[in-house]
Design an enzyme around this catalytic site. Structure first.
Site, short mmCIF file in Angstrom:
data_model
loop_
_atom_site.label_atom_id
_atom_site.label_comp_id
_atom_site.label_asym_id
_atom_site.label_seq_id
_atom_site.Cartn_x
_atom_site.Cartn_y
_atom_site.Cartn_z
N GLU A 1 10.12 16.40 14.80
CA GLU A 1 10.62 16.25 13.43
C GLU A 1 10.17 17.43 12.56
O GLU A 1 9.03 17.91 12.68
CB GLU A 1 10.03 14.95 12.86
CG GLU A 1 10.50 14.65 11.47
CD GLU A 1 9.97 13.31 10.97
OE1 GLU A 1 8.77 13.03 11.13
OE2 GLU A 1 10.77 12.54 10.40
N LYS B 1 0.86 -1.20 0.00
CA LYS B 1 0.00 0.00 0.00
C LYS B 1 0.90 1.25 0.00
O LYS B 1 1.55 1.56 0.97
CB LYS B 1 -0.91 0.02 1.24
CG LYS B 1 -1.92 1.16 1.18
CD LYS B 1 -1.85 1.95 2.44
CE LYS B 1 -2.25 3.35 2.53
NZ LYS B 1 -1.95 4.34 1.54
N GLU C 1 9.64 1.69 10.73
CA GLU C 1 10.67 2.72 10.46
C GLU C 1 9.97 4.06 10.58
O GLU C 1 9.17 4.42 9.71
CB GLU C 1 11.21 2.55 9.03
CG GLU C 1 12.00 1.29 8.79
CD GLU C 1 13.37 1.32 9.43
OE1 GLU C 1 13.82 2.41 9.84
OE2 GLU C 1 13.98 0.25 9.54
N CYS D 1 13.81 11.07 6.24
CA CYS D 1 13.69 10.75 7.67
C CYS D 1 15.02 10.99 8.38
O CYS D 1 15.05 11.33 9.55
CB CYS D 1 13.24 9.31 7.85
SG CYS D 1 14.21 8.14 6.91
P1 NDP Z 1 2.41 8.82 7.33
O1 NDP Z 1 2.67 8.15 8.63
O2 NDP Z 1 1.38 9.87 7.29
O3 NDP Z 1 2.00 7.75 6.22
C1 NDP Z 1 2.79 6.64 5.92
C2 NDP Z 1 1.95 5.55 5.31
O4 NDP Z 1 1.02 5.08 6.29
C3 NDP Z 1 1.09 6.04 4.14
O5 NDP Z 1 0.98 5.01 3.18
C4 NDP Z 1 -0.25 6.30 4.80
O6 NDP Z 1 -1.33 6.28 3.92
C5 NDP Z 1 -0.30 5.14 5.78
N1 NDP Z 1 -1.25 5.31 6.89
C6 NDP Z 1 -1.78 6.47 7.36
N2 NDP Z 1 -2.63 6.19 8.37
C7 NDP Z 1 -2.65 4.85 8.53
C8 NDP Z 1 -3.33 3.96 9.40
N3 NDP Z 1 -4.22 4.38 10.31
N4 NDP Z 1 -3.08 2.64 9.31
C9 NDP Z 1 -2.21 2.17 8.40
N5 NDP Z 1 -1.54 2.96 7.53
C10 NDP Z 1 -1.76 4.29 7.59
O7 NDP Z 1 3.82 9.35 6.82
P2 NDP Z 1 4.16 10.23 5.56
O8 NDP Z 1 3.71 9.55 4.32
O9 NDP Z 1 3.70 11.62 5.81
O10 NDP Z 1 5.77 10.16 5.57
C11 NDP Z 1 6.55 10.97 6.36
C12 NDP Z 1 6.98 10.27 7.62
O11 NDP Z 1 7.66 9.06 7.31
C13 NDP Z 1 7.98 11.10 8.41
O12 NDP Z 1 7.63 11.06 9.76
C14 NDP Z 1 9.30 10.40 8.17
O13 NDP Z 1 10.25 10.58 9.18
C15 NDP Z 1 8.86 8.97 8.08
N6 NDP Z 1 9.89 8.19 7.40
C16 NDP Z 1 10.68 7.33 8.12
C17 NDP Z 1 11.72 6.64 7.52
C18 NDP Z 1 12.57 5.67 8.28
O14 NDP Z 1 13.24 4.87 7.63
N7 NDP Z 1 12.59 5.70 9.58
C19 NDP Z 1 12.02 6.85 6.10
C20 NDP Z 1 11.13 7.77 5.44
C21 NDP Z 1 10.11 8.42 6.07
P3 NDP Z 1 -1.92 7.66 3.33
O15 NDP Z 1 -0.82 8.30 2.57
O16 NDP Z 1 -3.03 7.20 2.47
O17 NDP Z 1 -2.35 8.47 4.51
#
Ligand code: NDP
Length: 488
Positions: free
Chosen positions: A377, A171, A244, A278
């Site tokens: 962050e 997803k 992550e 991130c």
């Molecule tokens: P989000 O947490 O908003 O979304 C990540 C994914 O989770 C998306 O596919 C999102 O779908 C999905 N999601 C949202 N709500 C739910 C739920 N209730 N249950 C299951 N899945 C859900 O993150 P962002 O996309 O905004 O990405 C940025 C974040 O990712 C930052 O905090 C960054 O630090 C972190 N990140 C961490 C990394 C690491 O390796 N530690 C690497 C890269 C990023 P939808 O888009 O449809 O809402």
């Protein structure tokens, strides 16, 4: 319009709903994709579950060959994938080509690793017995990916999960589903149902995947808040989790480092992908004797960075992913200014780009450790600079964060380097060369930055479970083992 890819077939979302994808550089709609829901999740999970028993039995050698072919196709079609990625993420074409190559290398790496992977025979108590430690796949893995690196972060999950013999349901983030839906082209030589791709919102599709009784493992990259939500949900079925999450990485600049090259390296780690990384540096700690000179160089360099669309080869700073994200960064900078921070570069939207979610790379000074900007962050092109007097103080400041994802030290003093890598509380430790990933190098966070590791041998281990087998080959239970046996 693209379609969901379930059980090797293209299908529309059961409810017929759709959602649009916007180019962050132009604010224009570039495409429409299905907005899936729980019924689609059920279909995809059922297909992955059906495919699992046969896929699990494919020999490691054969699986490795199939993964090498995935890598080959990624390389072959990288121009196309890079273009789609640029349209949906805003990032430069140049970088996206590189990420396609990197992702292909990741499939090669796990193909190599799985060929060598074996369980082990351990000593038995008696002759005529065999004790084995077996590693087995888990079943259907739900892979949930964020918007900032739609291809690479997906591959870091899917390559080891498939190599280990699992099947997957993918997803992508709602803002960046296009390239992911196109990925059927690199997977369609695998048996049907081994890879399934569904789009839709996190609240519906993501949530349904996490709650699904037939998904024993979730590999998630995203925000800490959503990661915590998944952690709570997964407890009900004791799912295996790989999380992550967010970070607030420190970069420590020591007085002995070469300020010219370090200013460039700090700009790279703070502003790459408009700071939506991130592991981007979000707290820059500079040793007092060189603080003024560093700030001058860093601010001057930042002002020269070219802000523009990813399609333009000259662009260095691309837009943020959306309006909400750009406005969020803008208000956090405004709040920091209210609290006393001073903008020495950037701090506004670029005047020459009225369309697109752009924000100039920004350097802030006069920031204090307790400010919200340094505690949470940032996820945008903002670099707050703080001065430190002693190395002890620098380490204490760097470690005083709820996050523990990455950190960079710029120093040529081996005593400092050693203290730093022993004492820093992060999973990804860089010295003089930030943000470098390695397929064999485990990547992941400590503290609120997550659980588990991607890449490396650890990244494969996440998708395996362990069995211990004790086999009495003679089938003669030993009397001492059953002291209560009547007549013994
Ligand atoms: P989000 O947490 O908003 O979304 C990540 C994914 O989770 C998306 O596919 C999102 O779908 C999905 N999601 C949202 N709500 C739910 C739920 N209730 N249950 C299951 N899945 C859900 O993150 P962002 O996309 O905004 O990405 C940025 C974040 O990712 C930052 O905090 C960054 O630090 C972190 N990140 C961490 C990394 C690491 O390796 N530690 C690497 C890269 C990023 P939808 O888009 O449809 O809402």
């Amino acid at each position: 319009m693209r379609k969901l890819w379930i059980d090797g077939e293209f299908v529309e979302a059961a409810g017929g709903a759709t959602m649009t994808v916007v180019d962050p550089a132009t604010e224009e709609v570039v495409d429409t994709v299905p907005k899936g829901g729980p019924v689609d999740v059920d279909r995809a999970v059922a297909a992955a579950k059906k495919a699992f028993p046969a896929w699990k039995k494919v020999s490691a050698w054969a699986r490795a060959e199939l993964l090498v072919e995935v890598g080959r196709r990624l390389r072959q079609q990288k121009e196309d994938f890079a273009l789609t990625l640029t349209r949906e993420t805003g990032r430069t074409l140049r970088k996206n080509r590189g990420y396609a190559d990197w992702s292909a290398a990741c499939f090669d790496y796990y193909a190599g690793l799985i060929r060598e992977r074996r369980g082990r025979v351990i000593p038995s108590a008696e002759a005529g017995q065999l004790n084995l430690v077996l590693k087995e796949p888990l079943g259907v893995v739900g892979c949930i990916v964020p918007f900032n690196y739609p291809l690479m972060l997906l591959v870091w999950k899917v390559a080891p999960a498939l190599a280990a013999g699992n099947t997957v349901v993918i997803k992508p983030a709602s803002q960046t589903p296009l390239m992911t839906l196109d990925l059927h082209r690199v997977f369609d030589h695998l048996p049907k149902g081994v890879v399934n791709i569904i789009t839709g919102s996190g609240a519906e599709v993501g949530d349904a995947l996490v709650r699904h009784p037939d998904v024993p493992c979730i590999a998630f990259t995203g925000s800490t808040a959503v990661g915590q939500h998944i952690y709570r949900l997964a407890a009900d079925r004791m799912k295996k989790l790989h999380l992550e999450l967010g970070g607030s990485d420190a970069a420590i600049v020591c007085a002995d480092s070469d300020l010219e090259s370090v200013s460039r390296a700090v700009a790279w780690t703070a502003f790459l992908n408009a700071g939506q990384v991130c592991t981007s540096a979000e707290r820059i700690y500079v040793e007092q004797p060189v603080a003024a000179e560093f700030l001058e160089r860093f601010a001057a360099l930042t002002k020269k960075l070219v802000v523009g669309p990813g399609m333009d080869d000259k662009t260095e700073i691309t837009p943020l992913i959306g309006r909400k994200e750009r406005d969020g960064i803008e208000s956090r900078v405004a709040l920091a200014q209210k609290e006393g921070a001073k903008v020495v570069a950037g701090g506004r939207r670029p005047a020459h780009l009225p369309k697109g979610f752009y924000y100039e790379p920004t350097v802030l000074t006069n920031v204090r450790h307790g400010m919200q900007l340094l505690r949470e962050e940032i996820f945008g092109p903002v670099a707050p600079v703080v001065t430190f007097k002693t190395f002890d103080e620098a380490l204490a400041l760097a470690n005083d964060s709820p996050y523990g994802l990455g950190a960079t030290l710029f120093s040529n003093d081996p005593r400092r380097v050693r203290r730093y890598f022993e004492e820093i509380q992060v999973g990804n430790v860089w010295v003089n060369d930030p943000l470098v990933d390695n397929p064999a190098g485990p990547f992941g966070g400590m503290k609120m930055s997550g659980l588990g590791r991607e890449l490396g041998e650890e990244g494969l281990e996440e998708f395996l479970q362990t069995k211990h087998v004790h086999w009495d080959i003679d089938a003669t239970p030993k009397s001492w083992w059953y002291p209560w046996t009547p007549g013994a």
